[in-house]
Every structure is written in C-alpha cells, then in structure tokens.
Design a protein around this motif. Structure first.
Motif, PDB file in Angstrom:
ATOM      1  N   LEU A 102      39.341 -37.305  34.766  1.00 55.11           N
ATOM      2  CA  LEU A 102      39.451 -36.100  33.943  1.00 55.11           C
ATOM      3  C   LEU A 102      40.377 -35.055  34.554  1.00 55.11           C
ATOM      4  O   LEU A 102      40.148 -34.588  35.665  1.00 55.11           O
ATOM      5  CB  LEU A 102      38.071 -35.479  33.732  1.00 55.11           C
ATOM      6  N   ALA A 103      41.413 -34.696  33.804  1.00 52.69           N
ATOM      7  CA  ALA A 103      42.311 -33.592  34.125  1.00 52.69           C
ATOM      8  C   ALA A 103      42.210 -32.643  32.936  1.00 52.69           C
ATOM      9  O   ALA A 103      42.730 -32.925  31.859  1.00 52.69           O
ATOM     10  CB  ALA A 103      43.740 -34.099  34.314  1.00 52.69           C
ATOM     11  N   LEU A 104      41.495 -31.547  33.120  1.00 52.82           N
ATOM     12  CA  LEU A 104      41.174 -30.638  32.027  1.00 52.82           C
ATOM     13  C   LEU A 104      41.999 -29.366  32.129  1.00 52.82           C
ATOM     14  O   LEU A 104      42.065 -28.755  33.199  1.00 52.82           O
ATOM     15  CB  LEU A 104      39.684 -30.295  32.053  1.00 52.82           C
ATOM     16  N   GLU A 105      42.605 -28.951  31.028  1.00 56.19           N
ATOM     17  CA  GLU A 105      43.428 -27.745  31.005  1.00 56.19           C
ATOM     18  C   GLU A 105      42.612 -26.562  30.513  1.00 56.19           C
ATOM     19  O   GLU A 105      42.008 -26.613  29.436  1.00 56.19           O
ATOM     20  CB  GLU A 105      44.645 -27.959  30.117  1.00 56.19           C
ATOM     21  N   CYS A 106      42.621 -25.484  31.320  1.00 49.00           N
ATOM     22  CA  CYS A 106      41.795 -24.323  31.000  1.00 49.00           C
ATOM     23  C   CYS A 106      42.439 -23.056  31.556  1.00 49.00           C
ATOM     24  O   CYS A 106      42.539 -22.885  32.776  1.00 49.00           O
ATOM     25  CB  CYS A 106      40.399 -24.519  31.593  1.00 49.00           C
ATOM     26  N   ASP A 107      42.864 -22.178  30.664  1.00 48.00           N
ATOM     27  CA  ASP A 107      43.413 -20.887  31.093  1.00 48.00           C
ATOM     28  C   ASP A 107      42.318 -20.041  31.728  1.00 48.00           C
ATOM     29  O   ASP A 107      41.165 -20.059  31.294  1.00 48.00           O
ATOM     30  CB  ASP A 107      44.007 -20.131  29.897  1.00 48.00           C
ATOM     31  N   GLY A 108      42.675 -19.306  32.764  1.00 45.77           N
ATOM     32  CA  GLY A 108      41.741 -18.398  33.423  1.00 45.77           C
ATOM     33  C   GLY A 108      40.749 -19.058  34.355  1.00 45.77           C
ATOM     34  O   GLY A 108      39.859 -18.387  34.891  1.00 45.77           O
ATOM     35  N   ILE A 109      40.898 -20.350  34.595  1.00 47.80           N
ATOM     36  CA  ILE A 109      39.907 -21.081  35.393  1.00 47.80           C
ATOM     37  C   ILE A 109      39.872 -20.622  36.850  1.00 47.80           C
ATOM     38  O   ILE A 109      38.802 -20.499  37.434  1.00 47.80           O
ATOM     39  CB  ILE A 109      40.126 -22.615  35.294  1.00 47.80           C
ATOM     40  N   VAL A 110      41.027 -20.356  37.439  1.00 45.31           N
ATOM     41  CA  VAL A 110      41.061 -19.970  38.848  1.00 45.31           C
ATOM     42  C   VAL A 110      40.350 -18.637  39.066  1.00 45.31           C
ATOM     43  O   VAL A 110      39.626 -18.463  40.050  1.00 45.31           O
ATOM     44  CB  VAL A 110      42.518 -19.919  39.368  1.00 45.31           C
ATOM     45  N   GLU A 111      40.502 -17.727  38.139  1.00 46.40           N
ATOM     46  CA  GLU A 111      39.871 -16.408  38.259  1.00 46.40           C
ATOM     47  C   GLU A 111      38.362 -16.459  38.016  1.00 46.40           C
ATOM     48  O   GLU A 111      37.637 -15.559  38.426  1.00 46.40           O
ATOM     49  CB  GLU A 111      40.518 -15.424  37.274  1.00 46.40           C
ATOM     50  N   ALA A 112      37.883 -17.504  37.367  1.00 51.96           N
ATOM     51  CA  ALA A 112      36.469 -17.589  36.989  1.00 51.96           C
ATOM     52  C   ALA A 112      35.568 -18.172  38.072  1.00 51.96           C
ATOM     53  O   ALA A 112      34.349 -18.088  37.963  1.00 51.96           O
ATOM     54  CB  ALA A 112      36.330 -18.424  35.712  1.00 51.96           C
ATOM     55  N   PHE A 113      36.154 -18.760  39.111  1.00 52.20           N
ATOM     56  CA  PHE A 113      35.350 -19.438  40.131  1.00 52.20           C
ATOM     57  C   PHE A 113      35.762 -19.032  41.537  1.00 52.20           C
ATOM     58  O   PHE A 113      36.921 -18.732  41.793  1.00 52.20           O
ATOM     59  CB  PHE A 113      35.486 -20.961  40.004  1.00 52.20           C
ATOM     60  N   GLN A 114      34.786 -19.073  42.418  1.00 52.98           N
ATOM     61  CA  GLN A 114      35.021 -18.963  43.857  1.00 52.98           C
ATOM     62  C   GLN A 114      34.642 -20.300  44.470  1.00 52.98           C
ATOM     63  O   GLN A 114      33.796 -21.029  43.939  1.00 52.98           O
ATOM     64  CB  GLN A 114      34.165 -17.855  44.463  1.00 52.98           C
ATOM     65  N   ASP A 115      35.257 -20.609  45.592  1.00 52.71           N
ATOM     66  CA  ASP A 115      34.958 -21.851  46.283  1.00 52.71           C
ATOM     67  C   ASP A 115      33.455 -21.942  46.542  1.00 52.71           C
ATOM     68  O   ASP A 115      32.844 -21.001  47.041  1.00 52.71           O
ATOM     69  CB  ASP A 115      35.735 -21.894  47.605  1.00 52.71           C
ATOM     70  N   GLY A 116      32.851 -23.060  46.160  1.00 51.00           N
ATOM     71  CA  GLY A 116      31.425 -23.284  46.385  1.00 51.00           C
ATOM     72  C   GLY A 116      30.533 -22.918  45.217  1.00 51.00           C
ATOM     73  O   GLY A 116      29.328 -23.180  45.263  1.00 51.00           O
ATOM     74  N   ASP A 117      31.102 -22.328  44.157  1.00 55.30           N
ATOM     75  CA  ASP A 117      30.280 -21.993  42.993  1.00 55.30           C
ATOM     76  C   ASP A 117      29.755 -23.251  42.319  1.00 55.30           C
ATOM     77  O   ASP A 117      30.451 -24.264  42.242  1.00 55.30           O
ATOM     78  CB  ASP A 117      31.099 -21.202  41.951  1.00 55.30           C
ATOM     79  N   PRO A 118      28.533 -23.197  41.791  1.00 58.15           N
ATOM     80  CA  PRO A 118      28.017 -24.305  40.993  1.00 58.15           C
ATOM     81  C   PRO A 118      28.555 -24.200  39.567  1.00 58.15           C
ATOM     82  O   PRO A 118      28.824 -23.106  39.063  1.00 58.15           O
ATOM     83  CB  PRO A 118      26.501 -24.085  41.023  1.00 58.15           C
ATOM     84  N   ALA A 119      28.726 -25.346  38.922  1.00 58.01           N
ATOM     85  CA  ALA A 119      29.288 -25.360  37.571  1.00 58.01           C
ATOM     86  C   ALA A 119      28.525 -26.317  36.671  1.00 58.01           C
ATOM     87  O   ALA A 119      27.939 -27.302  37.131  1.00 58.01           O
ATOM     88  CB  ALA A 119      30.755 -25.771  37.608  1.00 58.01           C
ATOM     89  N   ASP A 120      28.574 -26.009  35.397  1.00 56.72           N
ATOM     90  CA  ASP A 120      28.052 -26.899  34.370  1.00 56.72           C
ATOM     91  C   ASP A 120      29.234 -27.283  33.493  1.00 56.72           C
ATOM     92  O   ASP A 120      29.835 -26.421  32.840  1.00 56.72           O
ATOM     93  CB  ASP A 120      26.973 -26.200  33.544  1.00 56.72           C
ATOM     94  N   LEU A 121      29.597 -28.561  33.514  1.00 57.56           N
ATOM     95  CA  LEU A 121      30.727 -29.071  32.738  1.00 57.56           C
ATOM     96  C   LEU A 121      30.192 -29.786  31.512  1.00 57.56           C
ATOM     97  O   LEU A 121      29.452 -30.767  31.636  1.00 57.56           O
ATOM     98  CB  LEU A 121      31.560 -30.026  33.603  1.00 57.56           C
ATOM     99  N   ASP A 122      30.541 -29.287  30.334  1.00 59.20           N
ATOM    100  CA  ASP A 122      30.086 -29.857  29.067  1.00 59.20           C
ATOM    101  C   ASP A 122      31.296 -30.442  28.338  1.00 59.20           C
ATOM    102  O   ASP A 122      32.035 -29.715  27.660  1.00 59.20           O
ATOM    103  CB  ASP A 122      29.410 -28.775  28.233  1.00 59.20           C
ATOM    104  N   LEU A 123      31.506 -31.743  28.484  1.00 67.08           N
ATOM    105  CA  LEU A 123      32.661 -32.387  27.857  1.00 67.08           C
ATOM    106  C   LEU A 123      32.564 -32.379  26.339  1.00 67.08           C
ATOM    107  O   LEU A 123      33.562 -32.193  25.650  1.00 67.08           O
ATOM    108  CB  LEU A 123      32.814 -33.825  28.348  1.00 67.08           C
ATOM    109  N   THR A 124      31.371 -32.571  25.816  1.00 64.99           N
ATOM    110  CA  THR A 124      31.187 -32.574  24.372  1.00 64.99           C
ATOM    111  C   THR A 124      31.468 -31.206  23.784  1.00 64.99           C
ATOM    112  O   THR A 124      32.166 -31.085  22.775  1.00 64.99           O
ATOM    113  CB  THR A 124      29.752 -33.020  24.004  1.00 64.99           C
TER     114      THR A 124
END
Length: 188
Positions: A99-121
């Motif tokens: 998976l290579a997902l394109e998302c504007d603003g992604i770098v600003e939304a996370f800090q290293d070590g943050d937990p994430a919930d990825l919803d592909l659907t």
C-alpha cells in the motif's frame, strides 16, 4: 494498533529506503535488515509488523528498484502514506501488493510514534492520540485485489486470463480520449 514512523522530508529516494550496497539479494527478510538505514539507523529496531510510514512528497524517487518496496514490506511496514509518490515507486508498490496511499496534510497530522487507525474501506487514517482524521485518495479496487493476492504475479495466477483481458480492455481509462490530458474526446 499500528505505530506511525514519520519521515517528513520530501524526496526520500530509493537509495535511502534500501542502500544500493545491500542489493545483493531479493529476499525480503534480508533486505529488511537495512530498510531506511541511511535515513534512520534505528528504524529496523523500532518497526513492528503492521506499522505505517508517513513521509513527505515524492517518496521513492530515484532508481526504479523493486527492492525499495521489498525492504519495507520485509520489515513489516503495512503502508506508506505520503502526499504523493514517485511514479515508478507507486507502480512497484501496486505490482508487489504493497500500500502506497496518497494523502495531503499527512506529515502535519502525525508525530513519530503516534498510534493510527487505518480504514481502507472508508479511506481514512486517524491519529488516535489527537483524534484527527484525514481522507486519502481511494485505493482502486484493482490495487486492493492485487494486494490481497500478494502481488501482481499471484493475482495473475489466481484469475482467469480471459476475464482479466476483458476487464482491462473495457477499463474506463482505456476508452479513447477519456482522462488523458491534452486529448479531446471524439464525438460521433
């Protein structure tokens, strides 16, 4: 829940993803030992299966080596999310079921070590520390099917050739003029 590893710089190239000096094998578990080594030596000690890389724009530029995809997948990375990707890296990702997902603003939304919930659907990624949710460019069903199969070769083996040809030849993007910049649609 996956952990996010942030590599915020734009133009991270394939030599930084997997240095050329380690291209002596195509075995993912061997390549994984050196993933991101020239960018962050400790990455392979921190990454866990299912983790996500958040990166700056033009991720995967440089050489067209599939090893860059294999090294990250071998290290357990489930997806790379960036504003955009080098075209060859993006295609290598699809071909290898990664998976290579394109998302504007992604770098600003996370800090290293943050937990994430990825919803592909649903097409979203949520920073569960902050609650911020972003929508990424939808993954084409074809790419999801290739990912589920484990890569392009496995996908081809699992599908009837005639059905694949019919699907490809009648695809929306293959219709004359549609979706191709600079070409006008022909009208009867």
């Amino acid at each position: 829940m996956p952990t996010v590893h942030v590599f915020a710089r734009d133009h991270i190239n394939t030599d930084e993803i997997i240095p050329a000096r380690h291209l002596t094998t195509d075995v993912e578990s061997e390549l994984a030992k050196y993933a991101m080594e020239d960018y962050d030596r400790d990455f392979v000690r921190r990454v866990q299966p299912g983790d996500i890389i958040v990166a700056g724009a033009d991720f995967g530029c440089g050489s067209s080596r599939e090893h860059a995809v294999w090294a990250l997948r071998g290290a357990g990375v489930a997806a790379v999310i960036a504003p955009n990707f080098a075209r060859i890296y993006y295609r290598n990702s699809i071909n290898n079921g990664f998976l290579a997902l394109e998302c504007d603003g992604i770098v600003e939304a996370f800090q290293d070590g943050d937990p994430a919930d990825l919803d592909l659907t649903g097409g979203t990624i949520t920073n569960t520390r902050t609650g911020q949710s972003l929508t990424f460019v939808p993954v084409p069903q074809f790419a999801l099917d290739v990912q589920k199969a484990g890569g392009w070769l496995e996908y081809m083996k699992a599908n009837d050739q005639a059905a694949l040809e019919a699907e490809t030849l009648n695809a929306h993007s293959t219709q004359a003029g549609h979706g191709h910049p600079g070409q006008e649609e022909q009208h009867a």
